[in-house]
Design an enzyme around this catalytic site. Structure first.
Site, PDB file in Angstrom:
ATOM      1  N   ARG A   1       0.799  -1.214   0.000  1.00  0.00           N
ATOM      2  CA  ARG A   1       0.000   0.000   0.000  1.00  0.00           C
ATOM      3  C   ARG A   1       0.835   1.269   0.000  1.00  0.00           C
ATOM      4  NH1 ARG A   1      -2.746  -3.677   1.987  1.00  0.00           N
ATOM      5  NH2 ARG A   1      -0.747  -4.214   2.823  1.00  0.00           N
ATOM      6  N   THR A   2       1.780   1.336   0.947  1.00  0.00           N
ATOM      7  CA  THR A   2       2.504   2.589   1.129  1.00  0.00           C
ATOM      8  C   THR A   2       3.293   2.919  -0.138  1.00  0.00           C
ATOM      9  OG1 THR A   2       2.632   2.108   3.478  1.00  0.00           O
ATOM     10  CG2 THR A   2       4.084   3.830   2.654  1.00  0.00           C
TER      11      THR A   2
ATOM     12  N   LYS B   1      27.248  -3.981  -2.235  1.00  0.00           N
ATOM     13  CA  LYS B   1      28.707  -3.914  -2.470  1.00  0.00           C
ATOM     14  C   LYS B   1      29.391  -3.180  -1.325  1.00  0.00           C
ATOM     15  CE  LYS B   1      28.185  -3.524  -7.495  1.00  0.00           C
ATOM     16  NZ  LYS B   1      28.362  -2.570  -8.608  1.00  0.00           N
TER      17      LYS B   1
ATOM     18  N   ARG C   1      11.544   3.947   3.277  1.00  0.00           N
ATOM     19  CA  ARG C   1      11.177   3.061   4.392  1.00  0.00           C
ATOM     20  C   ARG C   1      12.384   2.197   4.720  1.00  0.00           C
ATOM     21  NH1 ARG C   1       6.001  -0.988   4.559  1.00  0.00           N
ATOM     22  NH2 ARG C   1       5.050   0.979   5.173  1.00  0.00           N
TER      23      ARG C   1
ATOM     24  N   HIS D   1       5.351   6.117  11.604  1.00  0.00           N
ATOM     25  CA  HIS D   1       4.840   6.026  10.224  1.00  0.00           C
ATOM     26  C   HIS D   1       3.874   7.210  10.068  1.00  0.00           C
ATOM     27  CE1 HIS D   1       3.538   4.525   6.480  1.00  0.00           C
ATOM     28  NE2 HIS D   1       3.303   3.263   6.767  1.00  0.00           N
TER      29      HIS D   1
HETATM   30  C1  NCD Z   1       2.002  -0.956   8.285  1.00  0.00           C
HETATM   31  C2  NCD Z   1       3.492  -0.731   8.374  1.00  0.00           C
HETATM   32  O1  NCD Z   1       4.224  -1.016   7.423  1.00  0.00           O
HETATM   33  O2  NCD Z   1       3.898  -0.225   9.397  1.00  0.00           O
HETATM   34  N1  NCD Z   1       1.522  -1.086   6.999  1.00  0.00           N
HETATM   35  C3  NCD Z   1       1.288   0.047   6.245  1.00  0.00           C
HETATM   36  O3  NCD Z   1       2.170   0.825   5.974  1.00  0.00           O
HETATM   37  N2  NCD Z   1       0.023   0.299   5.871  1.00  0.00           N
HETATM   38  C4  NCD Z   1       1.500  -1.981   9.206  1.00  0.00           C
HETATM   39  C5  NCD Z   1       2.078  -3.366   9.196  1.00  0.00           C
HETATM   40  O4  NCD Z   1       2.983  -3.698   8.440  1.00  0.00           O
HETATM   41  O5  NCD Z   1       1.594  -4.168   9.987  1.00  0.00           O
END
Ligand code: NCD
Length: 320
Positions: A57-58, A86, A107, A135
């Site tokens: 999703r993100t 590397k 991320r 997040h």
């Molecule tokens: C979450 C995350 O990655 O922190 N997912 C997201 O970004 N919608 C929650 C999760 O991974 O459980």
């Protein structure tokens, strides 16, 4: 607030008025998010969408948001395809990649690494999830969803009652959402988690100091009763040192139609940042068609929120 060229790393950087502004830009983005209107304001701009950890999703919604504004997206989702294997440092990776993109979404599984990446570059950077830390954009879309689903104005968020359920220790979404809700008044938090997976003390202290009501319990049915919102989360199994320990907690809290109808008012909104783990069944499939299940509309709300952030950071809003 001026978000021009800003990094988005933590909810701590915002005041309540900033959130109101982001939400009003997000509302203006809705027709573009749904392709009822078209804009190319970010034509020529390139997003570096850099994910050192799995994401559906993100990553996709950041990419879609940027493209809906007319920009192009450069994706790095597979670490093994970069020079990090590397021996290149995160610092060098950031310094090099900044020559190829206008801003970053990053991320990373290690808390603090997203900040380090941001510090190395002069380009703006939005966190897509910082280990077990925060997040921030998920929290923004979560709150935006609560307002839309429950038809609440910004001022009607005061006094909200929310049950957060599951792995509150490792779950970065609940950390950010707690901080975000704490900008309002008199929030009633019920945190439902096994002892070993309780919300970190620093977040508890902060919420209490700001005058919010915090109740911690292991009792699921008691905990969700009277909540305006139930926020289920996934056991962050990948963050446990031992798989055995993770298995111990798997499936501990599961919401199905029967429990929901037994314990909650029909207005109680069910959210989950997703993914829901089929093995643990945090939200049973028998709720899939229930009107109170907001999870897919919640995922969709990532688009106007992330479009708003891009438009503000790259200073193209209001559109000419
Ligand atoms: C979450 C995350 O990655 O922190 N997912 C997201 O970004 N919608 C929650 C999760 O991974 O459980």
């Amino acid at each position: 607030m001026n978000l021009k060229n800003a990094d988005i790393l933590s909810i701590d950087q915002f005041e309540k008025a900033d959130i109101a502004e982001i939400f009003s830009v997000a509302a203006a983005m809705e027709p573009y998010a749904h392709r009822e209107k078209i804009t190319r304001v970010l034509e020529g701009a390139i997003l570096g969408n850099i994910f050192f950890e799995p994401s559906t999703r993100t990553r996709m919604s950041f990419a879609t948001s940027f493209q809906r504004l007319g920009g192009a997206v450069y994706e790095v989702a597979d670490l093994s395809s970069t020079s990090l294997v590397k021996g290149e440092s995160l610092y060098d990776t950031s310094r090099v990649m900044e020559n190829y993109v206008d801003l970053f979404v990053v991320r990373h599984p290690t808390q603090g690494a997203v900040q380090d990446f941001a510090k190395a570059t002069s380009r703006p950077l939005i966190s897509g999830g910082d280990g077990t830390g925060e997040h921030p954009t998920q929290a923004l879309l979560d709150l935006y969803t609560i307002m839309k689903e429950q038809d609440r104005s910004f001022d009607q968020l005061d006094g909200l009652s929310i049950a957060m359920v599951g792995d509150l220790k490792h779950g970065r979404t609940v950390h950010s959402l707690t901080k975000l809700l704490s900008l309002f008044k008199n929030i009633r938090f019920t945190w439902i988690a096994p002892e070993a997976l309780k919300m970190p003390d620093s977040i508890l202290e902060e919420a209490r100091q700001l005058g919010h009501h915090v109740h911690q319990t292991e009792d699921f049915k008691m905990g969700i009763a009277k909540a305006d919102v139930i926020y289920m989360t996934r056991l962050q199994e990948e963050r446990f040192t031992s798989k055995e320990e993770a298995r111990l907690h798997r499936g501990r809290y599961s919401l199905n139609r029967r429990t929901y109808e037994q314990c909650c008012s029909p207005k109680t909104l069910i959210l989950h940042p997703l993914p829901r783990d089929q093995r643990a069944n945090e939200i049973d499939m028998d709720l899939n068609d229930h009107p109170a299940l907001g999870i897919f509309r919640q995922a969709a709300n990532g688009i106007p929120i992330r479009m708003a952030l891009f438009a503000m950071i790259l200073d193209v809003y209001p559109f000419k």
